[in-house]
Structures are given as C-alpha cells and as structure tokens.
Design an enzyme around this catalytic site. Sequence first.
Site, PDB file in Angstrom:
ATOM      1  N   SER A  19      -9.949  -0.703   7.258  1.00  0.00           N
ATOM      2  CA  SER A  19      -9.456  -0.433   5.909  1.00  0.00           C
ATOM      3  C   SER A  19      -8.822  -1.620   5.203  1.00  0.00           C
ATOM      4  O   SER A  19      -8.493  -1.526   4.021  1.00  0.00           O
ATOM      5  CB  SER A  19      -8.444   0.727   5.946  1.00  0.00           C
ATOM      6  N   SER A  26      -9.658   1.785   3.082  1.00  0.00           N
ATOM      7  CA  SER A  26      -8.834   2.547   2.154  1.00  0.00           C
ATOM      8  C   SER A  26      -7.842   1.692   1.380  1.00  0.00           C
ATOM      9  O   SER A  26      -7.181   2.167   0.461  1.00  0.00           O
ATOM     10  CB  SER A  26      -8.054   3.607   2.936  1.00  0.00           C
ATOM     11  N   LYS A  77       0.852  -1.198   0.000  1.00  0.00           N
ATOM     12  CA  LYS A  77       0.000   0.000   0.000  1.00  0.00           C
ATOM     13  C   LYS A  77       0.883   1.241   0.000  1.00  0.00           C
ATOM     14  O   LYS A  77       1.917   1.276   0.677  1.00  0.00           O
ATOM     15  CB  LYS A  77      -0.909  -0.033   1.228  1.00  0.00           C
TER      16      LYS A  77
END
Length: 512
Positions: free
Chosen positions: A164, A140, A61
């Site tokens: 997330s 996210s 990420k």
Amino acid sequence: MSLLREAERCIANQKSHVALNAFITALQPSGPWREQVRDADLRTEQGTPRSKVDGRLIAIKDNICTRDLPTTCASGTLEEFVSPFNSTVVGQLEDAGAVVAGKTNLDEFGMGSHSVYSRFGPVRSFWQGRDAEPLSAGGSSGGSAVAVATGQCYAALGTDTGGSVRLPAAYTGTIGFKPSYGLISRWGVVAYANSLDTVGILGGSIASVRDVFNVVNQHDPRDPTNISPLSRSRIRSYLQSPSYASRLTSTPLRVGVPIEYNISELHPTIRCAWSRTLAYLQQQGHSIHAISLPTTKLALSAYYVLAPAEASSNLAKYDGVRYGTRRGGLDSDEQPQSSLYASTRGHGFGPEAKRRIVLGAFSLSAHAMDNYFIQAQRVRRLVQRDFDCVFQMKQPLAFSGTELERAPEHTGVDILICPTAPSPPPRISDLIDSDNGPSPLDAYMNDVFTVPASLAGLPAMSVPVTVSGEKQDSNNAGLAGIQIVGQYGDDQLVLKVGELLENQKYKSRCYA
C-alpha cells in the site's frame, strides 16, 4: 528558500490541487503551523536544527492517530473520531520539529489497491492518460503519494500491508519505502492486519525518505511488535562486519532477478523498464543473477487469506457500543435494540471492508480454518524460507540452530530487483464503473509483486522509472515502478540501491 516560504508553497499547492482529493483534513493558510515553521527557521539560522525534517511539512495517512486532527480511516464508522493522543511516529516527527501537513485520503482502513474505497471519494492522480482521463493513484496510501507528487508536503507517512506504499509510489512517480517489519512503531496506527502492517514513507527523493526514516526508526516499548534495542544492536553489529559493510561503499553488488516475476501478464513497458534498470546496474559494475522463489506463485493467495482474517478480528470492535459511530439501537427509536450491531456496521463500513470482513470470518470459522488459515500460514513460512535461501546475508534474527538449504556463499545475492506493479495505472472511471469495471479479484492481482516481501517482513522500495513510447495505450502515462527488496534488516542497502536508480540519467524508451 526559507522553511516558511517552502511551507507556504505546500499549503498553496494543497488549495490548487484540492480536486485531486489527496487530503481528508488539510491545514488552513493561517494557523499555529506558521509559528512552528518560524521557530524552525530561527533554529536553522542559529545552526541548531532539531533534525533534517525540522520545519518540514509531513502529511499523515488518516489511519495514523493525531491528537489535533480527526482520524477517520476514510470510514463512516470513525467519521466523528478524534484521538486523545498522537501515535508514536507522529510524536517522534513533532519532537524532531516536523509539522503535520494534514491527514491524507486512503482506501477505507487501508483495504484496497487504488484509493477508490473511501468515504470521502476516490483519490485522483495528477497524471492523465492520452484520453485526458484521470488515472488511479494506487492504494491504499494514494492520498499520501499524490500529496508528495504534487508538492503539497515535503514527505508523507503511509502504511504498507501488502504493497500500500509501494503501489501508489509506482503509480504517481514517487519514492515509496516499506522498512523491515518491526523497525517503526505501530503504536497509534489503526490496525488492519497486525502481522503485516508497516508504517512506510513516501517522498520525492531518497534523501527526503531517509530524513524521515532516521527520525522514526527507533524502539518503542509500547509496541510489542517493535524490534527491541538488543535485537537492533544485533542487526547493527551483524551488518557492520567487513563482509557486509563494504557493500555500502565500493564492493559490487550481486543483484538477483526472480524468474517467477517475469509473468505473461507483465505489461511491455514495465518489462522494458525492468530490463533497462538491470542493464544500468550492470553498467555500474554490479552483476545480475537469475534466482528462483518458487513459493511466490502462492503468496498472493496466502495473503488474501491471512490479511482479511486479521482484519475481520480487528474490525469486530466497531460495534457501536465501545467503538464506532453508533447507528440506531440503544439510543434510537428507529430500530430495535437487537439490530444495533447490524445497523452500525451496515452503515459504517463500505463495500470493500464488508467484503474482507466476511472473507476473514469464513477463513477463521471452525470448518475452514485448517484448510485456509493454517495452510496460508504454512505458505507464509515457505515464502520467508525462499527469500532466506537466495540472499547472501543470513536473516540476522534467525535462531542459530535454523538450517536452510542455502545457496553457497559465493552464489547468494545482496538485493532483488523486480517490477512494483504488473501494469501501468488504470483509469479511475474504469475502476468505479460498477457494470464494466474490473472485479475485486482483478484489483487484488495488482499486489502480486509486492505481497511476497510483506509476508516475509522484508524491506522494499519502489523507485520511479520514466518510460516513453509511441505506441502506449490510453492508460499508460509513462509510469513504471521498479521494486528493490533486501534481506531483513538490510534497509540501508535498499536505500543505497534506490539512490543508484534515482541517479539514472536515461529514460527507458519502450514500444507497447
């Protein structure tokens, strides 16, 4: 299949699925990764692999620092930033022979539930509704989830602050695991909310998640929130006692079902997947017990006071002087020097980041702190207390003098089973429609089932359950995520129950 062929297939998938926007920075077909994978192939042939992820492509990420690739956090304020060092988790993976597959897209600084608040555009799920509209990938860590779901990597790292990792897993049909807070190092992870942020793992199977977890589950002295070796030893010895060690082998589990999670807004297909999962566990010999977590109804409100407050403090450093891409001010004639901060932050941050900065600044203001921030901290302690009261296993790091109104030993539960999200993934077009789209408050409601475990720092995992039905609406792609929540430090039991659910051979048939 050789590791090189597997890696080449992942890179090919990255090229063929570029429209999904899962990666901000992806690997090139020719690059140093080929030599790394060839070396791993050779080690495997010789019977000396470094680990089970040796030669595997792991996506990262883009709020986790990497030395060789930019770290943008999907924000304009970091669009030119390249870290001079690797985060601890990336270093651990590379030492184990893993290859970074690229940096995945996300909501800016991890602030969002659908991965649409990105400087680089929204992440699109490969799943579609009946009207062929692309669906939300969740957020996210939506880029990491889509990368796994479409075979663009072996596994991926994300970050989970209030859900997330688990929410994208539920929306994309993948496995999303948030370990106990402090087990995995956060050093080199760009902070959103320090007391909540946890590096999580997304994979296509429990085995791939476990492989990555075994590599990164180590003490890191550089991270002050990381669990010390002494505490790890204490947790390990506690779990190895006869009464708890047998749960990983033959002892039937006591499965808790939180009655507060059975909300009226729960989508019928999600409710059906939940009930079918409980029935499946009961068929395997485990017992089902209703339990109560009364403070759950306050958890979401407390989270959206605490997380923005910490975010407001963390993001204050991006002022264009020490951190952040400078706009105007000191080295520009376009605006006066006094407007440096406003110009830098106004251009650098997106709408959701600005919203949470303002909300957090208000919560920390002198006249509001007692009524909001302090009260939210009290709610957080009550949420933790609720969990401690229903689990059969005591919190292994609790002070010896702590007294709780605990359930009797024979009535406490080993694990909790509940939905990951209250509804199937919505259409992206509905999320980005400024006139008719949902309000920010509607998006915050998606975290209602994931936030409590985050506030308490507990291990939690989302596993996919396929749902079929003749009356599904256009938004429903047949996706449902079931969440497994364990007591602090009981990560291996969460993984074990995940394997049980992963082995389900049925498909839940529901009618909305």
